[in-house]
Design a protein around this motif. Structure first.
Motif, PDB file in Angstrom:
ATOM      1  N   UNK A 167       7.441   0.997  10.981  1.00 55.32           N
ATOM      2  CA  UNK A 167       6.078   0.609  10.528  1.00 55.32           C
ATOM      3  C   UNK A 167       5.529  -0.375  11.387  1.00 55.32           C
ATOM      4  N   UNK A 214       2.373   4.863  10.386  1.00 57.46           N
ATOM      5  CA  UNK A 214       3.848   5.036  10.029  1.00 57.46           C
ATOM      6  C   UNK A 214       3.985   6.796  10.221  1.00 57.46           C
ATOM      7  N   UNK A 221       7.105   1.078   2.755  1.00 59.21           N
ATOM      8  CA  UNK A 221       5.912   0.503   2.163  1.00 59.21           C
ATOM      9  C   UNK A 221       6.270   0.271   0.549  1.00 59.21           C
ATOM     10  N   UNK A 248       1.474   3.671   2.050  1.00 58.75           N
ATOM     11  CA  UNK A 248       2.439   3.859   3.373  1.00 58.75           C
ATOM     12  C   UNK A 248       2.446   2.696   4.551  1.00 58.75           C
ATOM     13  N   UNK A 249       2.277   1.475   4.177  1.00 53.06           N
ATOM     14  CA  UNK A 249       1.977   0.468   4.990  1.00 53.06           C
ATOM     15  C   UNK A 249       1.641  -0.663   4.158  1.00 53.06           C
ATOM     16  N   UNK A 250       2.270  -1.762   4.447  1.00 52.61           N
ATOM     17  CA  UNK A 250       1.657  -3.070   4.051  1.00 52.61           C
ATOM     18  C   UNK A 250       0.648  -3.869   4.807  1.00 52.61           C
ATOM     19  N   UNK A 307       0.765  -1.055  -0.134  1.00 54.42           N
ATOM     20  CA  UNK A 307      -0.037  -0.067   0.139  1.00 54.42           C
ATOM     21  C   UNK A 307       0.823   1.331  -0.031  1.00 54.42           C
ATOM     22  N   UNK A 361      -1.769   5.107   8.310  1.00 58.21           N
ATOM     23  CA  UNK A 361      -1.659   4.916   6.935  1.00 58.21           C
ATOM     24  C   UNK A 361      -2.837   4.393   6.260  1.00 58.21           C
ATOM     25  N   UNK A 362      -3.224   3.434   7.024  1.00 58.16           N
ATOM     26  CA  UNK A 362      -4.470   2.358   6.323  1.00 58.16           C
ATOM     27  C   UNK A 362      -5.428   2.024   7.404  1.00 58.16           C
ATOM     28  N   UNK A 380       1.838  -2.042  13.211  1.00 59.45           N
ATOM     29  CA  UNK A 380       0.306  -2.565  12.604  1.00 59.45           C
ATOM     30  C   UNK A 380      -0.233  -3.323  14.003  1.00 59.45           C
ATOM     31  N   UNK A 410      -2.565   0.371  10.102  1.00 59.05           N
ATOM     32  CA  UNK A 410      -1.060   0.239   9.892  1.00 59.05           C
ATOM     33  C   UNK A 410      -0.697   1.923  10.480  1.00 59.05           C
TER      34      UNK A 410
END
Lengths: 115, 116
Positions: free
Chosen positions: B31, B50, B99, A99-101, A97, B55-56, B33, B48
Protein backbone atom coordinates in the motif's frame (compact mmCIF):
# COMPACT_ATOMS: atom_id res chain seq x y z
CA UNK A 1 -14.91 12.84 9.71
CA UNK A 2 -11.95 12.24 11.93
CA UNK A 3 -9.83 15.08 13.32
CA UNK A 4 -6.83 15.53 15.59
CA UNK A 5 -6.04 18.55 17.72
CA UNK A 6 -2.71 19.36 19.28
CA UNK A 7 -3.42 22.37 21.48
CA UNK A 8 0.20 23.43 21.98
CA UNK A 9 1.96 24.85 18.95
CA UNK A 10 5.27 25.38 20.75
CA UNK A 11 6.68 24.00 23.98
CA UNK A 12 10.02 24.97 25.50
CA UNK A 13 11.51 22.61 28.04
CA UNK A 14 14.83 22.45 29.85
CA UNK A 15 17.12 19.53 29.21
CA UNK A 16 16.48 16.86 31.82
CA UNK A 17 12.96 18.06 32.55
CA UNK A 18 9.85 16.07 31.80
CA UNK A 19 7.76 16.63 28.68
CA UNK A 20 4.10 16.07 27.95
CA UNK A 21 2.52 16.76 24.56
CA UNK A 22 -1.24 16.81 24.31
CA UNK A 23 -3.34 15.21 21.60
CA UNK A 24 -7.11 15.03 21.33
CA UNK A 25 -8.89 13.16 18.60
CA UNK A 26 -12.36 12.93 17.19
CA UNK A 27 -13.27 9.70 15.47
CA UNK A 28 -16.54 7.80 15.38
CA UNK A 29 -15.08 4.31 15.41
CA UNK A 30 -12.25 2.61 17.29
CA UNK A 31 -9.26 4.95 17.05
CA UNK A 32 -5.89 3.74 15.95
CA UNK A 33 -3.40 6.35 17.07
CA UNK A 34 0.17 7.27 16.27
CA UNK A 35 2.85 9.70 17.28
CA UNK A 36 5.44 10.69 14.69
CA UNK A 37 8.47 12.92 15.13
CA UNK A 38 10.02 15.15 12.47
CA UNK A 39 13.53 16.38 13.15
CA UNK A 40 14.80 19.36 11.17
CA UNK A 41 15.32 18.37 7.55
CA UNK A 42 14.11 14.85 8.18
CA UNK A 43 11.02 12.85 7.36
CA UNK A 44 8.38 11.52 9.72
CA UNK A 45 9.62 8.84 12.09
CA UNK A 46 7.21 6.66 14.03
CA UNK A 47 7.60 7.02 17.79
CA UNK A 48 4.81 4.73 18.92
CA UNK A 49 1.31 3.55 18.14
CA UNK A 50 -1.83 2.36 19.88
CA UNK A 51 -4.05 -0.23 18.27
CA UNK A 52 -5.55 -2.10 21.23
CA UNK A 53 -4.71 -3.61 24.61
CA UNK A 54 -2.70 -1.86 27.28
CA UNK A 55 -3.54 1.82 27.16
CA UNK A 56 -0.01 2.83 28.11
CA UNK A 57 2.27 2.22 25.17
CA UNK A 58 6.02 2.45 25.03
CA UNK A 59 7.90 3.77 22.06
CA UNK A 60 11.37 4.54 20.89
CA UNK A 61 13.72 7.10 22.40
CA UNK A 62 12.18 6.72 25.86
CA UNK A 63 8.74 8.05 24.91
CA UNK A 64 5.42 6.69 26.10
CA UNK A 65 1.82 7.62 25.46
CA UNK A 66 -1.42 6.93 27.25
CA UNK A 67 -4.73 6.37 25.50
CA UNK A 68 -7.73 7.66 27.45
CA UNK A 69 -10.96 6.88 25.68
CA UNK A 70 -13.07 8.89 28.14
CA UNK A 71 -11.06 12.01 27.34
CA UNK A 72 -10.46 11.25 23.64
CA UNK A 73 -6.79 11.83 24.32
CA UNK A 74 -3.48 10.24 23.47
CA UNK A 75 -0.83 12.31 25.23
CA UNK A 76 2.86 11.75 24.71
CA UNK A 77 5.33 11.86 27.60
CA UNK A 78 9.01 11.60 28.28
CA UNK A 79 10.41 11.69 31.83
CA UNK A 80 13.71 13.38 30.98
CA UNK A 81 14.26 15.32 27.77
CA UNK A 82 17.54 15.29 25.86
CA UNK A 83 18.72 18.07 23.55
CA UNK A 84 18.24 15.70 20.62
CA UNK A 85 14.50 15.61 21.32
CA UNK A 86 14.13 19.08 19.83
CA UNK A 87 11.81 18.44 16.90
CA UNK A 88 8.23 18.68 15.76
CA UNK A 89 5.83 16.04 17.03
CA UNK A 90 2.69 14.95 15.23
CA UNK A 91 -0.23 12.97 16.56
CA UNK A 92 -2.30 11.10 13.98
CA UNK A 93 -5.35 8.86 13.74
CA UNK A 94 -5.96 6.38 10.97
CA UNK A 95 -9.26 5.92 9.18
CA UNK A 96 -9.67 2.42 7.85
CA UNK A 97 -10.92 2.55 4.31
CA UNK A 98 -11.80 -0.01 1.72
CA UNK A 99 -8.43 -0.42 0.07
CA UNK A 100 -6.07 1.89 1.87
CA UNK A 101 -5.84 3.63 5.17
CA UNK A 102 -5.66 7.38 5.54
CA UNK A 103 -3.79 9.15 8.30
CA UNK A 104 -5.21 12.38 9.67
CA UNK A 105 -2.60 14.48 11.42
CA UNK A 106 -2.76 17.13 14.07
CA UNK A 107 -1.10 20.46 13.51
CA UNK A 108 2.07 19.45 15.33
CA UNK A 109 3.87 20.67 18.43
CA UNK A 110 7.33 22.10 18.06
CA UNK A 111 9.56 21.28 21.03
CA UNK A 112 12.52 23.47 21.89
CA UNK A 113 15.04 22.20 24.42
CA UNK A 114 16.97 24.68 26.56
CA UNK A 115 20.39 23.66 27.84
CA UNK B 1 16.29 -1.62 8.55
CA UNK B 2 14.30 -1.13 5.34
CA UNK B 3 13.23 2.41 4.64
CA UNK B 4 11.28 4.49 2.17
CA UNK B 5 13.44 6.66 -0.05
CA UNK B 6 12.48 9.71 -2.08
CA UNK B 7 14.17 11.65 -4.85
CA UNK B 8 14.96 14.43 -5.33
CA UNK B 9 15.22 15.91 -1.86
CA UNK B 10 14.52 19.37 -3.27
CA UNK B 11 12.93 20.35 -6.58
CA UNK B 12 12.63 23.87 -7.88
CA UNK B 13 10.39 24.46 -10.88
CA UNK B 14 8.68 27.23 -12.79
CA UNK B 15 4.93 27.65 -12.59
CA UNK B 16 3.22 25.65 -15.31
CA UNK B 17 5.95 23.05 -15.58
CA UNK B 18 5.45 19.34 -14.98
CA UNK B 19 7.24 17.66 -12.10
CA UNK B 20 7.63 14.04 -11.14
CA UNK B 21 8.44 13.10 -7.59
CA UNK B 22 9.87 9.66 -7.05
CA UNK B 23 9.60 7.22 -4.19
CA UNK B 24 10.89 3.74 -3.54
CA UNK B 25 8.64 2.11 -0.93
CA UNK B 26 9.73 -0.68 1.36
CA UNK B 27 10.10 -3.71 -0.87
CA UNK B 28 7.43 -6.05 0.50
CA UNK B 29 4.86 -3.35 1.17
CA UNK B 30 1.64 -3.34 -0.80
CA UNK B 31 0.00 0.00 0.00
CA UNK B 32 1.44 3.32 -1.04
CA UNK B 33 0.53 6.86 -0.13
CA UNK B 34 1.35 10.47 -0.86
CA UNK B 35 0.93 13.23 1.68
CA UNK B 36 1.93 16.87 1.56
CA UNK B 37 2.76 19.54 4.09
CA UNK B 38 2.50 23.16 3.06
CA UNK B 39 4.83 25.27 5.19
CA UNK B 40 3.23 25.99 8.55
CA UNK B 41 0.25 23.73 7.90
CA UNK B 42 -0.81 20.19 8.73
CA UNK B 43 0.37 17.10 6.92
CA UNK B 44 -2.47 16.29 4.50
CA UNK B 45 -3.41 13.05 2.80
CA UNK B 46 -3.36 13.17 -0.99
CA UNK B 47 -3.84 9.65 -2.32
CA UNK B 48 -3.55 5.97 -1.56
CA UNK B 49 -2.64 3.32 -4.11
CA UNK B 50 -3.00 -0.44 -4.12
CA UNK B 51 -2.83 -3.11 -6.78
CA UNK B 52 -1.98 -0.54 -9.46
CA UNK B 53 -5.04 1.55 -8.76
CA UNK B 54 -5.91 4.61 -6.77
CA UNK B 55 -7.93 3.40 -3.81
CA UNK B 56 -8.71 6.76 -2.23
CA UNK B 57 -7.93 10.39 -2.98
CA UNK B 58 -8.57 13.68 -1.28
CA UNK B 59 -10.18 16.74 -2.76
CA UNK B 60 -6.70 18.18 -3.20
CA UNK B 61 -5.82 15.42 -5.65
CA UNK B 62 -7.42 16.90 -8.77
CA UNK B 63 -6.78 16.23 -12.45
CA UNK B 64 -3.41 17.94 -12.26
CA UNK B 65 -2.11 15.10 -10.10
CA UNK B 66 -1.46 11.50 -11.06
CA UNK B 67 0.32 8.55 -9.52
CA UNK B 68 1.96 5.56 -11.08
CA UNK B 69 3.94 2.49 -10.20
CA UNK B 70 5.93 2.19 -13.41
CA UNK B 71 7.93 -0.84 -12.31
CA UNK B 72 8.21 -3.14 -9.33
CA UNK B 73 9.98 -0.67 -7.12
CA UNK B 74 9.16 2.96 -7.91
CA UNK B 75 6.05 4.93 -7.02
CA UNK B 76 5.71 8.36 -8.58
CA UNK B 77 3.62 11.47 -8.13
CA UNK B 78 3.24 13.69 -11.18
CA UNK B 79 1.96 17.24 -11.15
CA UNK B 80 1.16 18.22 -14.72
CA UNK B 81 1.14 22.00 -14.54
CA UNK B 82 2.47 23.28 -11.25
CA UNK B 83 0.96 26.23 -9.43
CA UNK B 84 2.49 28.42 -6.78
CA UNK B 85 0.24 26.80 -4.19
CA UNK B 86 1.75 23.38 -4.95
CA UNK B 87 4.88 24.45 -3.11
CA UNK B 88 5.12 22.05 -0.19
CA UNK B 89 6.96 19.10 1.26
CA UNK B 90 5.68 15.90 -0.32
CA UNK B 91 5.95 12.69 1.67
CA UNK B 92 5.65 9.18 0.32
CA UNK B 93 4.62 6.38 2.68
CA UNK B 94 4.06 2.65 2.45
CA UNK B 95 2.47 -0.05 4.56
CA UNK B 96 2.28 -3.81 4.47
CA UNK B 97 -1.00 -5.14 5.76
CA UNK B 98 -4.33 -5.04 4.01
CA UNK B 99 -6.70 -2.17 4.51
CA UNK B 100 -9.42 -2.36 7.10
CA UNK B 101 -6.79 -3.46 9.59
CA UNK B 102 -4.58 -1.00 11.42
CA UNK B 103 -1.05 -0.88 10.18
CA UNK B 104 1.90 1.44 10.37
CA UNK B 105 2.72 3.72 7.49
CA UNK B 106 6.44 4.30 7.05
CA UNK B 107 7.40 7.64 5.63
CA UNK B 108 10.20 8.76 3.39
CA UNK B 109 12.28 11.87 4.09
CA UNK B 110 10.20 14.01 1.75
CA UNK B 111 10.74 16.10 -1.37
CA UNK B 112 10.55 19.83 -0.92
CA UNK B 113 8.90 21.29 -4.02
CA UNK B 114 9.32 24.99 -4.68
CA UNK B 115 7.27 26.53 -7.49
CA UNK B 116 8.47 29.93 -8.69
Amino acid sequence: AQSVTQPDIHITVSEGASLELRCNYSYGATPYLFWYVQSPGQGLQLLLKYFSGDTLVQGIKGFEAEFKRSQSSFNLRKPSVHWSDAAEYFCAVVALMGTGNKLTFGGGTRVLVKP
Amino acid sequence: EPEVTQTPSHQVTQMGQEVILRCVPISNHLYFYWYRQILGQKVEFLVSFYNNEISEKSEIFDDQFSVERPDGSNFTLKIRSTKLEDSAMYFCASSLRPARSPDTQYFGPGTRLTVL
